[in-house]
Design a protein around this motif. Sequence first.
Motif, short mmCIF file in Angstrom:
data_model
loop_
_atom_site.label_atom_id
_atom_site.label_comp_id
_atom_site.label_asym_id
_atom_site.label_seq_id
_atom_site.Cartn_x
_atom_site.Cartn_y
_atom_site.Cartn_z
N PHE A 82 54.61 37.60 30.55
CA PHE A 82 54.87 38.96 31.03
C PHE A 82 53.59 39.62 31.51
CE2 PHE A 82 59.14 39.12 29.09
CZ PHE A 82 59.79 39.91 30.02
N VAL A 83 52.52 39.51 30.73
CA VAL A 83 51.26 40.19 31.08
C VAL A 83 50.65 39.57 32.34
CG1 VAL A 83 48.94 40.78 30.28
CG2 VAL A 83 50.86 40.82 28.68
N GLU A 84 50.76 38.23 32.46
CA GLU A 84 50.22 37.59 33.66
C GLU A 84 51.04 37.93 34.90
OE1 GLU A 84 50.00 33.46 32.68
OE2 GLU A 84 48.10 33.67 31.60
N LYS A 85 52.36 38.14 34.70
CA LYS A 85 53.21 38.54 35.83
C LYS A 85 52.90 39.97 36.27
CE LYS A 85 56.35 35.32 36.87
NZ LYS A 85 56.74 34.94 38.23
N ASP A 86 52.71 40.85 35.31
CA ASP A 86 52.46 42.27 35.62
C ASP A 86 51.41 42.78 34.64
OD1 ASP A 86 52.46 44.94 36.21
OD2 ASP A 86 54.62 45.25 35.96
N TYR A 87 50.16 42.85 35.10
CA TYR A 87 49.04 43.21 34.22
C TYR A 87 49.18 44.64 33.66
CZ TYR A 87 47.17 45.79 38.24
OH TYR A 87 47.00 46.67 39.29
N LYS A 88 50.00 45.47 34.30
CA LYS A 88 50.17 46.84 33.82
C LYS A 88 50.92 46.89 32.48
CE LYS A 88 50.05 48.98 38.40
NZ LYS A 88 50.80 49.77 39.41
N GLU A 117 43.90 38.06 21.51
CA GLU A 117 42.83 37.55 22.38
C GLU A 117 43.40 37.06 23.71
OE1 GLU A 117 39.25 34.20 22.49
OE2 GLU A 117 40.35 34.56 20.63
N GLU A 118 44.53 36.35 23.65
CA GLU A 118 45.14 35.85 24.89
C GLU A 118 45.60 37.00 25.79
OE1 GLU A 118 47.61 32.22 24.78
OE2 GLU A 118 47.56 32.47 22.60
N VAL A 119 46.15 38.05 25.18
CA VAL A 119 46.60 39.20 25.97
C VAL A 119 45.40 39.91 26.59
CG1 VAL A 119 47.72 41.46 25.86
CG2 VAL A 119 48.74 39.51 24.67
N LEU A 120 44.34 40.12 25.80
CA LEU A 120 43.15 40.80 26.32
C LEU A 120 42.51 40.02 27.46
CD1 LEU A 120 41.49 42.09 23.02
CD2 LEU A 120 42.49 43.47 24.84
N GLU A 121 42.63 38.69 27.40
CA GLU A 121 42.06 37.86 28.46
C GLU A 121 42.74 38.13 29.80
OE1 GLU A 121 40.31 33.32 28.65
OE2 GLU A 121 41.73 33.89 27.08
N ALA A 122 44.01 38.57 29.76
CA ALA A 122 44.75 38.87 30.99
C ALA A 122 44.79 40.37 31.30
CB ALA A 122 46.18 38.33 30.88
N THR A 123 44.03 41.17 30.53
CA THR A 123 44.08 42.63 30.66
C THR A 123 42.99 43.13 31.62
OG1 THR A 123 44.91 42.81 28.40
CG2 THR A 123 43.98 44.80 29.37
N GLN A 124 43.36 44.06 32.47
CA GLN A 124 42.40 44.67 33.39
C GLN A 124 41.77 45.91 32.73
OE1 GLN A 124 41.74 43.12 36.33
NE2 GLN A 124 43.23 41.59 35.65
N SER A 125 40.70 46.38 33.34
CA SER A 125 39.90 47.45 32.74
C SER A 125 40.72 48.74 32.53
CB SER A 125 38.70 47.75 33.63
OG SER A 125 37.91 48.77 33.06
N ALA A 126 41.54 49.12 33.51
CA ALA A 126 42.29 50.39 33.41
C ALA A 126 43.25 50.35 32.22
CB ALA A 126 43.06 50.64 34.70
N GLU A 127 43.96 49.22 32.03
CA GLU A 127 44.90 49.10 30.91
C GLU A 127 44.15 49.04 29.58
OE1 GLU A 127 45.48 47.55 33.91
OE2 GLU A 127 46.95 49.15 34.16
N PHE A 128 42.99 48.38 29.59
CA PHE A 128 42.18 48.29 28.38
C PHE A 128 41.75 49.69 27.91
CE2 PHE A 128 37.98 47.86 26.35
CZ PHE A 128 38.28 46.97 25.34
N GLN A 129 41.36 50.53 28.85
CA GLN A 129 40.89 51.87 28.51
C GLN A 129 41.99 52.73 27.89
OE1 GLN A 129 39.21 53.33 32.15
NE2 GLN A 129 37.40 52.01 32.02
N ARG A 130 43.25 52.47 28.26
CA ARG A 130 44.35 53.27 27.72
C ARG A 130 44.57 53.02 26.23
NH1 ARG A 130 47.20 51.51 32.55
NH2 ARG A 130 47.10 53.14 34.15
N CYS A 131 44.29 51.83 25.78
CA CYS A 131 44.64 51.49 24.39
C CYS A 131 43.44 51.12 23.53
CB CYS A 131 45.63 50.32 24.38
SG CYS A 131 44.98 48.81 25.13
N MET A 132 42.20 51.26 24.06
CA MET A 132 41.05 50.72 23.32
C MET A 132 40.75 51.46 22.02
SD MET A 132 37.96 51.83 25.87
CE MET A 132 37.73 53.52 26.42
#
Length: 490
Positions: free
Chosen positions: A316-322, A351-366
């Motif tokens: 799911f995350v690789e299909k839609d990084y959002k 760790e696997e999910v974070l590896e496919a996470t972009q910066s904008a999404e990371f900032q929302r939940c960090m």
Amino acid sequence: MLRKIMKGGHRKPSKSDDNDFGFGPPPNSGSGPANNVVVNHSSRAAPGPPSPRYGPTVITPPPMNTVEPLPFFRDVPVSERPNLFLRKLQLCCFHFDFTDTLKSMREKEIKRQTLLELVDFIQSGSGKITENCQEEMIKMVSVNIFRCLPPHENTGQEPTDPEEEEPYLEPSWPHLQLVYELLLRYVVMSDTDTKVAKRYVDHSFVLKLLDLFDSEDPREREYLKTILHRIYGKFMVHRPFIRKAINNIFYRFIYETERHSGIGELLEILGSIINGFALPMKEEHKLFLVRALIPLHKPKQISVYHHQLSYCIIQFVEKDYKLADTVIRGFLKYWPVTNCQKEVLFLGELEEVLEATQSAEFQRCMVPLFRQIARCLTSSHFQVAERALFLWNNEHIVDLIAQNRTVVLPIIFEALEKNIQSHWNQAVHGLSVNIRKMFLDMDTELFEVCQRQYAEKESRARDVEEQRELTWKRLADVAAQRGGEDMITV
């Protein structure tokens, strides 16, 4: 009168009928092995049946006194083969008692050889299978595979390690395997016309097939997984129904029973299905992620199917990084509090999910994410603390942290310092020192600010502790001065 009889033949079964599965009349109303089996077609399907483990049994043909072998297909003219095919199907509708290995040995072997010949006939494609033959074949398959499953051996509330348990093996597997093989060959056969086949491989059939995933025999679940996957690929009309039915199995497992043998196999099928989702992703698929896949992290026995679940989530995350923010917040919602082995699984998947996470999404939940990671860093269970520290071995995660170090470091600085000062495990201590040095090299000024804030916090904490001790000391002195004069005795 004729019109009434015709209407009566197509009536829907009532709730009071014993024949909930739609497989013919009660046992006292027929005698033929194939004639008292009726397949529910989608155009006149009865309401969805209950699980075969708890529902009524499928009505099976009465036992016959003798089973005689039929001629081989190669020994009869081509024009006679359809009729011989039907006779062989009829023979294979008879059931035998496999609890006694010495009982009806000759008849069992005749049925096994007949099933083998049917499988070879379908696989060879030596003759076109008529619509009537297809219907009778699905009837025979239904009579053999749709049955009450035995109760789970472990009836206690505490889950046991599946690797330590001996799997239950179905005694009738020598026949069941060939029936499943026949069904599989029929589904994958290029000559199978889905417009015709969907009349027999209908919603009712698929639903009962899904109920069998609760079988404890891993061999049966493996066949079911392959067959259902092939049905999903070939019968496009059934796809939404299959997804919805799998959803319902998950809901019941998560919120009611927390007991099902086939969750891993169903997730394997879904992993392949998710991989084929078109973009932009439909809202239905996103709801499936939120309502079914993420809550599957809740049950205690997640270790049994975690590998397959993790694969689906990553797809799911690789299909839609959002969707990364949604997934990570879902992890935090179901994060285990006292189950350390489950925490290790969560950290690996994170760790696997974070590896496919972009910066904008990371900032929302960090912020909530690293508060949880900080708790894991100071865990007294060394595997949890070590697995959390291993996140810094991933270059992509380190890059995300470096970009947002002004937020991340103040959250985890205290956890790192406590590990360095007092953690009992040397590996955790060493990894904490390395990460502390990484932050120091990354931003010395920020590190010194955090260090100063930590020192001030520790100083305040010591002052509060000293004040508390002084207060207790004063109370003790007052009590000593007054002696026992104010004490009330009973």
